[in-house]
Design a protein around this motif. Structure first.
Motif, PDB file in Angstrom:
ATOM      1  N   GLU A  16       0.827  -1.212   0.000  1.00 24.86           N
ATOM      2  CA  GLU A  16       0.000   0.000   0.000  1.00 24.86           C
ATOM      3  C   GLU A  16       0.859   1.258   0.000  1.00 24.86           C
ATOM      4  OE1 GLU A  16      -3.357   0.490  -0.187  1.00 24.86           O
ATOM      5  OE2 GLU A  16      -3.398  -1.634  -0.713  1.00 24.86           O
ATOM      6  N   LEU A  17       2.017   1.196   0.654  1.00 26.49           N
ATOM      7  CA  LEU A  17       2.922   2.343   0.700  1.00 26.49           C
ATOM      8  C   LEU A  17       3.726   2.504  -0.591  1.00 26.49           C
ATOM      9  CD1 LEU A  17       4.295   1.912   4.335  1.00 26.49           C
ATOM     10  CD2 LEU A  17       2.821   3.783   3.510  1.00 26.49           C
ATOM     11  N   GLY A  18       3.639   1.528  -1.471  1.00 27.41           N
ATOM     12  CA  GLY A  18       4.383   1.582  -2.722  1.00 27.41           C
ATOM     13  C   GLY A  18       5.839   1.170  -2.602  1.00 27.41           C
ATOM     14  N   GLU A  19       6.186   0.439  -1.531  1.00 28.04           N
ATOM     15  CA  GLU A  19       7.563  -0.009  -1.367  1.00 28.04           C
ATOM     16  C   GLU A  19       7.827  -1.240  -2.224  1.00 28.04           C
ATOM     17  OE1 GLU A  19       8.021   1.445   3.309  1.00 28.04           O
ATOM     18  OE2 GLU A  19       8.287  -0.671   2.776  1.00 28.04           O
ATOM     19  N   VAL A  20       8.894  -1.205  -2.990  1.00 27.57           N
ATOM     20  CA  VAL A  20       9.259  -2.357  -3.806  1.00 27.57           C
ATOM     21  C   VAL A  20       9.983  -3.390  -2.946  1.00 27.57           C
ATOM     22  CG1 VAL A  20      10.563  -3.160  -5.814  1.00 27.57           C
ATOM     23  CG2 VAL A  20       9.376  -0.948  -5.881  1.00 27.57           C
ATOM     24  N   VAL A  21      10.899  -2.941  -2.118  1.00 32.33           N
ATOM     25  CA  VAL A  21      11.584  -3.822  -1.169  1.00 32.33           C
ATOM     26  C   VAL A  21      11.027  -3.519   0.224  1.00 32.33           C
ATOM     27  CG1 VAL A  21      13.782  -4.559  -0.181  1.00 32.33           C
ATOM     28  CG2 VAL A  21      13.650  -3.902  -2.598  1.00 32.33           C
ATOM     29  N   ILE A  22      10.406  -4.520   0.811  1.00 32.82           N
ATOM     30  CA  ILE A  22       9.721  -4.368   2.096  1.00 32.82           C
ATOM     31  C   ILE A  22      10.534  -5.097   3.150  1.00 32.82           C
ATOM     32  CG2 ILE A  22       7.590  -4.895   3.355  1.00 32.82           C
ATOM     33  CD1 ILE A  22       6.236  -4.960   0.485  1.00 32.82           C
ATOM     34  N   ALA A  23      10.997  -4.365   4.151  1.00 36.89           N
ATOM     35  CA  ALA A  23      11.823  -4.946   5.219  1.00 36.89           C
ATOM     36  C   ALA A  23      11.078  -4.795   6.537  1.00 36.89           C
ATOM     37  CB  ALA A  23      13.185  -4.264   5.278  1.00 36.89           C
ATOM     38  N   PRO A  24      10.333  -5.807   6.942  1.00 35.25           N
ATOM     39  CA  PRO A  24       9.449  -5.681   8.094  1.00 35.25           C
ATOM     40  C   PRO A  24      10.134  -5.284   9.397  1.00 35.25           C
ATOM     41  CG  PRO A  24       8.869  -7.630   6.839  1.00 35.25           C
ATOM     42  CD  PRO A  24      10.152  -7.111   6.267  1.00 35.25           C
ATOM     43  N   GLY A  25      11.403  -5.654   9.572  1.00 32.16           N
ATOM     44  CA  GLY A  25      12.072  -5.380  10.834  1.00 32.16           C
ATOM     45  C   GLY A  25      13.007  -4.193  10.820  1.00 32.16           C
ATOM     46  N   VAL A  26      13.047  -3.443   9.717  1.00 28.84           N
ATOM     47  CA  VAL A  26      13.940  -2.285   9.619  1.00 28.84           C
ATOM     48  C   VAL A  26      13.138  -1.017   9.898  1.00 28.84           C
ATOM     49  CG1 VAL A  26      15.456  -0.944   8.111  1.00 28.84           C
ATOM     50  CG2 VAL A  26      15.484  -3.446   8.013  1.00 28.84           C
ATOM     51  N   GLU A  27      13.409  -0.387  11.027  1.00 31.17           N
ATOM     52  CA  GLU A  27      12.627   0.785  11.435  1.00 31.17           C
ATOM     53  C   GLU A  27      12.859   1.976  10.514  1.00 31.17           C
ATOM     54  OE1 GLU A  27      10.000   3.180  13.295  1.00 31.17           O
ATOM     55  OE2 GLU A  27      10.283   1.032  13.669  1.00 31.17           O
ATOM     56  N   SER A  28      14.124   2.223  10.165  1.00 32.04           N
ATOM     57  CA  SER A  28      14.454   3.405   9.370  1.00 32.04           C
ATOM     58  C   SER A  28      14.505   3.070   7.882  1.00 32.04           C
ATOM     59  CB  SER A  28      15.803   3.987   9.811  1.00 32.04           C
ATOM     60  OG  SER A  28      16.166   5.071   8.978  1.00 32.04           O
ATOM     61  N   ARG A  29      13.542   3.563   7.143  1.00 26.06           N
ATOM     62  CA  ARG A  29      13.520   3.349   5.698  1.00 26.06           C
ATOM     63  C   ARG A  29      14.761   3.936   5.033  1.00 26.06           C
ATOM     64  NH1 ARG A  29      11.473  -0.055   1.958  1.00 26.06           N
ATOM     65  NH2 ARG A  29      11.794   0.878  -0.082  1.00 26.06           N
ATOM     66  N   SER A  30      15.362   4.953   5.665  1.00 20.66           N
ATOM     67  CA  SER A  30      16.527   5.612   5.084  1.00 20.66           C
ATOM     68  C   SER A  30      17.704   4.654   4.917  1.00 20.66           C
ATOM     69  CB  SER A  30      16.947   6.809   5.942  1.00 20.66           C
ATOM     70  OG  SER A  30      17.365   6.389   7.233  1.00 20.66           O
ATOM     71  N   LEU A  31      17.760   3.605   5.745  1.00 18.11           N
ATOM     72  CA  LEU A  31      18.835   2.625   5.590  1.00 18.11           C
ATOM     73  C   LEU A  31      18.727   1.911   4.250  1.00 18.11           C
ATOM     74  CD1 LEU A  31      18.863   1.054   9.176  1.00 18.11           C
ATOM     75  CD2 LEU A  31      20.583   2.588   8.183  1.00 18.11           C
ATOM     76  N   LEU A  32      17.511   1.514   3.904  1.00 11.20           N
ATOM     77  CA  LEU A  32      17.313   0.854   2.607  1.00 11.20           C
ATOM     78  C   LEU A  32      17.573   1.827   1.464  1.00 11.20           C
ATOM     79  CD1 LEU A  32      14.073  -1.174   3.384  1.00 11.20           C
ATOM     80  CD2 LEU A  32      16.350  -2.113   3.007  1.00 11.20           C
ATOM     81  N   GLU A  33      17.092   3.056   1.616  1.00 12.69           N
ATOM     82  CA  GLU A  33      17.303   4.038   0.554  1.00 12.69           C
ATOM     83  C   GLU A  33      18.787   4.300   0.338  1.00 12.69           C
ATOM     84  OE1 GLU A  33      15.011   4.871  -1.364  1.00 12.69           O
ATOM     85  OE2 GLU A  33      13.299   4.148  -0.202  1.00 12.69           O
ATOM     86  N   ALA A  34      19.575   4.267   1.425  1.00  7.06           N
ATOM     87  CA  ALA A  34      21.015   4.465   1.295  1.00  7.06           C
ATOM     88  C   ALA A  34      21.656   3.336   0.489  1.00  7.06           C
ATOM     89  CB  ALA A  34      21.658   4.566   2.681  1.00  7.06           C
ATOM     90  N   VAL A  35      21.195   2.105   0.740  1.00  8.75           N
ATOM     91  CA  VAL A  35      21.703   0.958  -0.024  1.00  8.75           C
ATOM     92  C   VAL A  35      21.383   1.131  -1.505  1.00  8.75           C
ATOM     93  CG1 VAL A  35      21.444  -1.522  -0.423  1.00  8.75           C
ATOM     94  CG2 VAL A  35      21.591  -0.644   1.909  1.00  8.75           C
ATOM     95  N   PHE A  36      20.147   1.472  -1.809  1.00 11.27           N
ATOM     96  CA  PHE A  36      19.741   1.573  -3.203  1.00 11.27           C
ATOM     97  C   PHE A  36      20.419   2.757  -3.893  1.00 11.27           C
ATOM     98  CE2 PHE A  36      15.586  -0.178  -1.312  1.00 11.27           C
ATOM     99  CZ  PHE A  36      16.134  -1.456  -1.246  1.00 11.27           C
ATOM    100  N   SER A  37      20.611   3.860  -3.164  1.00  6.98           N
ATOM    101  CA  SER A  37      21.306   5.017  -3.730  1.00  6.98           C
ATOM    102  C   SER A  37      22.753   4.666  -4.057  1.00  6.98           C
ATOM    103  CB  SER A  37      21.261   6.200  -2.752  1.00  6.98           C
ATOM    104  OG  SER A  37      19.930   6.661  -2.583  1.00  6.98           O
ATOM    105  N   ALA A  38      23.391   3.895  -3.161  1.00  3.57           N
ATOM    106  CA  ALA A  38      24.769   3.477  -3.426  1.00  3.57           C
ATOM    107  C   ALA A  38      24.836   2.547  -4.636  1.00  3.57           C
ATOM    108  CB  ALA A  38      25.341   2.789  -2.191  1.00  3.57           C
ATOM    109  N   ASP A  39      23.840   1.664  -4.754  1.00  4.71           N
ATOM    110  CA  ASP A  39      23.777   0.795  -5.933  1.00  4.71           C
ATOM    111  C   ASP A  39      23.742   1.618  -7.212  1.00  4.71           C
ATOM    112  OD1 ASP A  39      23.770  -1.517  -4.430  1.00  4.71           O
ATOM    113  OD2 ASP A  39      21.597  -1.806  -4.537  1.00  4.71           O
ATOM    114  N   LEU A  40      22.844   2.601  -7.234  1.00 11.77           N
ATOM    115  CA  LEU A  40      22.673   3.413  -8.436  1.00 11.77           C
ATOM    116  C   LEU A  40      23.897   4.282  -8.714  1.00 11.77           C
ATOM    117  CD1 LEU A  40      18.943   4.483  -8.035  1.00 11.77           C
ATOM    118  CD2 LEU A  40      19.893   2.817  -9.642  1.00 11.77           C
ATOM    119  N   ALA A  41      24.528   4.798  -7.653  1.00  7.41           N
ATOM    120  CA  ALA A  41      25.725   5.615  -7.840  1.00  7.41           C
ATOM    121  C   ALA A  41      26.859   4.770  -8.425  1.00  7.41           C
ATOM    122  CB  ALA A  41      26.155   6.226  -6.510  1.00  7.41           C
TER     123      ALA A  41
END
Length: 262
Positions: free
Chosen positions: A221-246
C-alpha cells in the motif's frame, strides 16, 4: 472481478499466514506445497470454497511446469512466491542435489511462475507479485565467524539477493501497467523453516509470520518495492539503493586507475 491469490509454500509458516490473511480479506486462495495433508487441513480451517489445493514439488521441472500452467490459466490478482528451502552448508560440501533444489525452488520457480502469470495480469491491467526473500540478501559483504563459515550460506544468500534485484528490475519494467512487484525481506521468523534442518533458534528473538504478512500488505500500500518488516528506518534501505545506483552510474569504458599496471 473477485480477488484470487496463488501462494507457494503454503503448508506452513509465512505461506500459511498469507493464505489465512488473504482468505480472511475475501480472496480466493490457491495453495501450493508438497504436503497435501497440510494443505487440506488448511483448506478445512478456512471458509468453504475459499481455498483450492495444488500439490506440487517446486524443486522439479514437472512441479514448476504444473504450477506455471495454473498461473497462466487462472485470473490471478496476486502471486506470492514464498516456497523455500534453507540447506545452510559450505558450498564445497553442499551436495549437488541440494544446490540444485535451492536454485530450483528460490530462483527457477519464482521466475517461471511469474512469467506465466504476467500476461494475464497485464491483460487485466492489475496484479501484484510478491517474492519472499530475506535480510540475508544484504549480508553478502558481512564478515563471518568461524561457526558461520562452518555452517555456510552462500548459495542460499545468493538466491535471496536474486529475488531482491529481480523484483526491483521487474517492477521498473512494468511501470504504468497496473502490475507491481515486491520483495519482502524479513529477518528470522518464528516458523519451522530452520527446525527442519536441525537449527535451533528458539532462543533468538523472532518475528511472527503474521507480522511478516501484515508488513507486506502495508508495504504494498505504501508503494515499497523492497519491504523490510524489521527495519525501522527506511533511510537505511534508501542508502543501499542510492549506493547501488551511484556505483552503476559511476562506471566507465576506461580501465579504473587501480587496475592499471605500474
Amino acid at each position: 472481478m473477485s480477488s484470487l491469490a496463488l501462494i507457494t509454500g503454503a503448508s506452513s509458516g509465512i505461506g500459511r499466514a498469507f493464505a489465512e490473511r488473504l482468505a480472511m480479506d475475501g480472496y480466493g486462495v490457491i495453495t501450493v506445497a508438497r504436503r497435501r495433508d497440510r494443505l487440506e487441513a488448511l483448506a478445512a480451517s478456512l471458509p468453504v470454497g475459499a481455498v483450492q489445493v495444488v500439490t506440487a514439488d517446486l524443486s522439479t521441472d514437472q512441479g514448476i511446469d504444473a504450477v506455471a500452467d495454473v498461473c497462466a490459466d487462472q485470473p490471478l490478482t496476486m502471486l506470492v512466491n514464498n516456497a523455500g528451502v534453507s540447506h545452510y552448508m559450505p558450498m564445497a560440501k553442499l551436495p549437488a542435489a541440494k544446490a540444485r533444489e535451492l536454485v530450483q525452488v528460490k530462483v527457477a520457480a519464482p521466475t517461471m511462475l511469474t512469467r506465466a502469470a504476467l500476461p494475464g495480469m497485464l491483460a487485466r491491467g492489475a496484479g501484484t507479485v510478491v517474492n519472499v526473500a530475506g535480510m540475508l540478501a544484504f549480508s553478502g559483504p558481512a564478515p563471518m565467524s568461524e561457526a558461520q563459515r562452518r555452517a555456510g550460506r552462500a548459495v542460499y544468500t545468493g538466491t535471496l539477493a536474486h529475488a531482491v534485484a529481480t523484483s526491483q528490475a521487474l517492477h521498473a519494467e512494468l511501470e504504468g501497467t497496473g502490475v507491481t512487484v515486491h520483495a519482502v525481506c524479513p529477518g528470522v521468523v518464528a516458523t519451522e523453516f530452520h527446525e527442519v534442518q536441525g537449527i535451533d533458534l528458539s532462543a533468538v528473538p523472532r518475528m511472527s509470520a503474521d507480522d511478516v504478512v501484515n508488513a507486506t500488505l502495508a508495504g504494498i500500500e505504501l508503494g515499497e518495492v523492497v519491504i523490510a518488516p524489521g527495519v525501522e528506518s527506511r533511510s537505511l534501505l534508501e542508502a543501499v539503493f542510492s549506493a547501488d545506483l551511484a556505483t552503476f552510474a559511476g562506471q566507465s569504458p576506461q580501465l579504473a586507475s587501480r587496475y592499471q599496471a605500474g
